[in-house]
Design an enzyme around this catalytic site. Structure first.
Site, PDB file in Angstrom:
ATOM      1  N   GLU A 253       3.248   1.981  -0.977  1.00 58.68           N
ATOM      2  CA  GLU A 253       4.610   1.491  -0.798  1.00 58.68           C
ATOM      3  C   GLU A 253       4.991   0.533  -1.933  1.00 58.68           C
ATOM      4  O   GLU A 253       6.087   0.572  -2.471  1.00 58.68           O
ATOM      5  CB  GLU A 253       4.747   0.802   0.551  1.00 58.68           C
ATOM      6  CG  GLU A 253       6.189   0.537   0.897  1.00 58.68           C
ATOM      7  CD  GLU A 253       6.325  -0.003   2.305  1.00 58.68           C
ATOM      8  OE1 GLU A 253       5.311  -0.405   2.884  1.00 58.68           O
ATOM      9  OE2 GLU A 253       7.462  -0.017   2.789  1.00 58.68           O
TER      10      GLU A 253
ATOM     11  N   ARG B 215     -13.628   4.755   5.890  1.00 57.15           N
ATOM     12  CA  ARG B 215     -13.968   5.299   7.207  1.00 57.15           C
ATOM     13  C   ARG B 215     -14.301   6.784   7.177  1.00 57.15           C
ATOM     14  O   ARG B 215     -14.902   7.307   8.097  1.00 57.15           O
ATOM     15  CB  ARG B 215     -12.858   4.950   8.199  1.00 57.15           C
ATOM     16  CG  ARG B 215     -12.890   3.471   8.581  1.00 57.15           C
ATOM     17  CD  ARG B 215     -11.611   2.990   9.199  1.00 57.15           C
ATOM     18  NE  ARG B 215     -10.685   2.432   8.216  1.00 57.15           N
ATOM     19  CZ  ARG B 215      -9.403   2.203   8.438  1.00 57.15           C
ATOM     20  NH1 ARG B 215      -8.887   2.491   9.604  1.00 57.15           N
ATOM     21  NH2 ARG B 215      -8.644   1.690   7.483  1.00 57.15           N
TER      22      ARG B 215
HETATM   23  O1  LIG Z   1      -2.223   8.358   4.717  1.00 61.05           O
HETATM   24  P1  LIG Z   1      -2.213   7.054   3.983  1.00 61.05           P
HETATM   25  O2  LIG Z   1      -0.898   6.345   4.069  1.00 61.05           O
HETATM   26  O3  LIG Z   1      -2.678   7.203   2.564  1.00 61.05           O
HETATM   27  O4  LIG Z   1      -3.216   6.069   4.724  1.00 61.05           O
HETATM   28  C1  LIG Z   1      -4.453   6.485   5.248  1.00 61.05           C
HETATM   29  C2  LIG Z   1      -5.589   5.679   4.670  1.00 61.05           C
HETATM   30  O5  LIG Z   1      -5.431   4.297   5.039  1.00 61.05           O
HETATM   31  C3  LIG Z   1      -6.668   3.838   5.600  1.00 61.05           C
HETATM   32  O6  LIG Z   1      -7.564   3.428   4.624  1.00 61.05           O
HETATM   33  P2  LIG Z   1      -7.339   2.059   3.801  1.00 61.05           P
HETATM   34  O7  LIG Z   1      -6.483   2.346   2.599  1.00 61.05           O
HETATM   35  O8  LIG Z   1      -6.894   1.017   4.725  1.00 61.05           O
HETATM   36  O9  LIG Z   1      -8.785   1.745   3.238  1.00 61.05           O
HETATM   37  P3  LIG Z   1     -10.119   1.242   3.982  1.00 61.05           P
HETATM   38  O10 LIG Z   1     -10.547   2.351   4.899  1.00 61.05           O
HETATM   39  O11 LIG Z   1     -11.069   1.057   2.852  1.00 61.05           O
HETATM   40  O12 LIG Z   1      -9.799  -0.026   4.720  1.00 61.05           O
HETATM   41  C4  LIG Z   1      -7.222   5.077   6.270  1.00 61.05           C
HETATM   42  O13 LIG Z   1      -8.618   4.959   6.515  1.00 61.05           O
HETATM   43  C5  LIG Z   1      -6.891   6.166   5.282  1.00 61.05           C
HETATM   44  O14 LIG Z   1      -7.882   6.292   4.267  1.00 61.05           O
HETATM   45  N1  LIG Z   2      -1.899   2.095  11.592  1.00 61.36           N
HETATM   46  C1  LIG Z   2      -3.061   2.246  10.928  1.00 61.36           C
HETATM   47  N2  LIG Z   2      -4.238   2.012  11.557  1.00 61.36           N
HETATM   48  C2  LIG Z   2      -5.406   2.169  10.878  1.00 61.36           C
HETATM   49  N3  LIG Z   2      -5.490   2.525   9.593  1.00 61.36           N
HETATM   50  C3  LIG Z   2      -4.330   2.777   8.937  1.00 61.36           C
HETATM   51  N4  LIG Z   2      -4.088   3.173   7.669  1.00 61.36           N
HETATM   52  C4  LIG Z   2      -2.751   3.280   7.508  1.00 61.36           C
HETATM   53  N5  LIG Z   2      -2.099   2.953   8.646  1.00 61.36           N
HETATM   54  C5  LIG Z   2      -3.080   2.637   9.554  1.00 61.36           C
END
Ligand SMILES: O=P(O)(O)OC[C@H]1O[C@H](OP(=O)(O)OP(=O)(O)O)[C@H](O)[C@@H]1O
Ligand SMILES: Nc1ncnc2[nH]cnc12
Length: 256
Positions: free
Chosen positions: A180, A143
């Site tokens: 985690e 994102r």
């Molecule tokens: O602060 P954190 O605990 O590291 O989590 C934040 C990350 O989690 C989500 O991405 P995700 O890993 O779901 O990947 P995606 O956007 O490819 O679905 C979000 O877009 C951040 O990149």
């Molecule tokens: N609650 C949440 N919603 C969307 N993206 C996330 N990545 C980690 N936690 C999330």
């Protein structure tokens, strides 16, 4: 009921929120997401399961900060003058129990459907970073790829994707980070940035801060100065900004 505060939050020493929670629009939750085998969301009975780095967002909204009250009040009055923030907050959809029970998923795709709110989001970042001598905007998959490129173009910086493993075709450097359960890896093309570059890291959301901290390490390893990390949403309960060391974090919306 999910609560979200709208904030300008910047620097590791200031985490600021306004006192008025935003009630999500009536269509903020889409019940069809609750598949048959997933129990309906109940704040009183939060399911125990947590998935990888998806984090439960727990009420209440946290108000923390080590800066002076005066500074916090100054920032709050700045926020109140800017109606763009509350609008942005109101169009982010929250979906309970996605992708697993107990997770309140902050869905920015509804923000992208609102042309003014999406443009305002980009503008708020551009207003903050224009003229700050930033040479690279590093966007985090997936994102961060939505918000990063328009900001990079507007401030006259190159855009560098920080990708999940085995996606980039060229030679890469990589950085592992902990989830985690287990670890994940972030990769960047060799040669995409140079020592001395000044970087802004962009993502949609900071939860535990593991993703942003890996991006910081990756860039700093090759001599880049990370000026700031910027996200649309922060889940402050998860204290992600504490994992960013000295690198400041700027967010528009604080959610719990
Ligand atoms: O602060 P954190 O605990 O590291 O989590 C934040 C990350 O989690 C989500 O991405 P995700 O890993 O779901 O990947 P995606 O956007 O490819 O679905 C979000 O877009 C951040 O990149
Ligand atoms: N609650 C949440 N919603 C969307 N993206 C996330 N990545 C980690 N936690 C999330």
């Amino acid at each position: 009921m999910m609560q979200r505060a709208f904030v300008f939050s910047s620097s590791n020493s200031i985490s600021l929120q306004l006192s008025t929670p935003i009630t999500p629009p009536v269509n903020a939750v889409f019940p069809e997401r609750n598949r048959g085998w997933i129990a309906p969301y109940s704040p009183l009975q939060p399911p125990e399961l947590r998935l990888r780095n998806y984090q439960r967002a727990l009420p209440p909204v946290l108000c923390s900060g080590s800066d002076s009250v005066t500074n916090q009040q100054q920032m709050a009055s700045q926020d109140e003058r800017d109606p763009r923030i509350s609008k942005i907050s109101s169009v982010i959809r929250v979906i309970p129990d996605f992708p697993k029970p107990g997770i309140l998923f902050q869905d920015i795709t509804t923000l992208l459907l609102d042309i003014k709110a999406f443009r305002d989001t980009i503008d708020l970042f551009v207003e903050r970073y224009r003229g700050k001598d930033i040479s690279v905007v590093a966007g985090i998959e997936a994102r961060g790829f939505i918000f990063g490129p328009p900001i990079a173009l507007a401030i006259g910086a190159k855009f560098v994707p920080m990708r999940k493993p085995n996606k980039l075709p060229g030679e890469v450097i990589s950085e592992e980070y902990s989830l985690e359960y287990g670890t994940d890896k972030m990769e960047m093309h060799v040669g995409a940035v140079q020592a001395g570059d000044r970087a802004l890291i962009i993502d949609d959301l900071v939860a535990t801060g593991g993703t942003l901290s890996a991006a910081i390490r990756l860039l700093e390893r090759v001599g880049v100065h990370v000026v700031e990390c910027a996200c649309v949403i922060e889940l402050p309960e998860l204290k992600g900004r504490e994992r960013l060391g000295d690198t400041p974090l700027f967010v528009l919306v604080s959610s719990a």
